[in-house]
Design a protein around this motif. Sequence first.
Motif, PDB file in Angstrom:
ATOM      1  N   VAL A  62       0.868  -1.100  -0.069  1.00 28.87           N
ATOM      2  CA  VAL A  62      -0.098   0.132   0.074  1.00 28.87           C
ATOM      3  C   VAL A  62       0.913   1.045  -0.073  1.00 28.87           C
ATOM      4  CG1 VAL A  62      -1.647   1.242   1.285  1.00 28.87           C
ATOM      5  CG2 VAL A  62      -1.779  -1.386   1.220  1.00 28.87           C
ATOM      6  N   ILE A  91       0.428  -5.713   6.053  1.00 32.08           N
ATOM      7  CA  ILE A  91       0.522  -5.231   4.741  1.00 32.08           C
ATOM      8  C   ILE A  91       1.852  -4.498   4.795  1.00 32.08           C
ATOM      9  CG2 ILE A  91      -1.999  -4.832   4.572  1.00 32.08           C
ATOM     10  CD1 ILE A  91      -1.465  -1.824   5.385  1.00 32.08           C
ATOM     11  N   PHE A  93       3.126  -0.880   4.109  1.00 30.18           N
ATOM     12  CA  PHE A  93       2.672   0.478   3.732  1.00 30.18           C
ATOM     13  C   PHE A  93       3.876   1.517   3.763  1.00 30.18           C
ATOM     14  CE2 PHE A  93       1.706   4.693   5.445  1.00 30.18           C
ATOM     15  CZ  PHE A  93       0.823   4.899   4.547  1.00 30.18           C
ATOM     16  N   ILE A 201      -2.415   0.355  -4.541  1.00 26.96           N
ATOM     17  CA  ILE A 201      -2.539  -0.760  -3.756  1.00 26.96           C
ATOM     18  C   ILE A 201      -1.923  -1.930  -4.759  1.00 26.96           C
ATOM     19  CG2 ILE A 201      -3.740  -2.801  -2.473  1.00 26.96           C
ATOM     20  CD1 ILE A 201      -5.843  -0.356  -1.967  1.00 26.96           C
ATOM     21  N   THR A 218     -11.257  -1.817   1.632  1.00 32.88           N
ATOM     22  CA  THR A 218     -10.426  -1.469   0.115  1.00 32.88           C
ATOM     23  C   THR A 218      -9.302  -2.218   0.239  1.00 32.88           C
ATOM     24  OG1 THR A 218     -11.544   0.741  -0.071  1.00 32.88           O
ATOM     25  CG2 THR A 218      -9.318   0.193  -1.362  1.00 32.88           C
ATOM     26  N   ILE A 219      -8.505  -2.016   1.171  1.00 34.60           N
ATOM     27  CA  ILE A 219      -6.998  -2.640   1.357  1.00 34.60           C
ATOM     28  C   ILE A 219      -7.279  -4.045   1.402  1.00 34.60           C
ATOM     29  CG2 ILE A 219      -5.111  -2.872   2.647  1.00 34.60           C
ATOM     30  CD1 ILE A 219      -5.185   0.076   3.273  1.00 34.60           C
ATOM     31  N   CYS A 220      -8.252  -4.518   2.367  1.00 35.31           N
ATOM     32  CA  CYS A 220      -8.406  -5.946   2.689  1.00 35.31           C
ATOM     33  C   CYS A 220      -9.251  -6.758   1.468  1.00 35.31           C
ATOM     34  CB  CYS A 220      -9.459  -6.262   3.498  1.00 35.31           C
ATOM     35  SG  CYS A 220      -8.808  -5.793   5.417  1.00 35.31           S
TER      36      CYS A 220
END
Length: 257
Positions: A62, A91, A93, A201, A218-220
């Motif tokens: 991300v 994640i 980031f 992403i 959104t990230i998941c």
Amino acid sequence: DLYKLVIDIGNEDPVESYVTKDGRLFFPQALEIETIGSANTNPASAQSPTPVNVPKSDKPEVELFVMSYCPFGTQMLKGLLPVLETLGDNIDFELKFNDYAMHEKVELDENLVQYCVQKEEPENFNAYLTCFLEAGDRENCLAENTNVKNINSCVTATDKEFKVTENYNNKVDWKGNFPGFSVHKEDNAKYSVGGSPTLIINGTNVSSARDSASLLNTICSAFNEAPEACSAQLNNQSPTPGFGFDFSAASTEASCL
């Protein structure tokens, strides 16, 4: 004490807005209190994350591109911080910066500080950002959350390496009226970053609402197998633009361009 304005923006229905009689405050939209109350108390109408079609991976990468003083960049960061705390090491980031600044030299300086805190003291990065996003108080936030000498050393070296202040003073590498910031210039070109905020992403430019619940979803959506942390219940109200941790039922997709 307000003037009511009906603004014709051409290809859509006229927009009703309001301005105070002294011209100091402008209200782009009036919200029906009963409608908001109904939405907030009805689980079916609460803001729910919308699935986003992004490439999947075991550990999503991300990247968020912002200008550190852009009110819409700070808005996205305020929504994202609880998500970073929730997902943790699930994640990768990285906060990155647009390759130009719209908010004078202070923005270039803050970009360098945030870059260096993230690079040199990643364990203190979220704490520093949380403090800075409250009121933009860089000096106290650095003193409270970092080794100031360490960060200042990194800022000096990074400034020299990328000629940030030198180019600002000599008006080299400017974009029109805006000074350049070349620390992440190659990544800006790679992703065709066009404004603040820009969310990437797994290498894909992704649109998302800026409340924490939507950003988490959104990230998941980018996991091959979503971890248990993705079921966390986060705030579904949007942070307001700018500094301070206030929230609103209204959302925005505005950006600094």
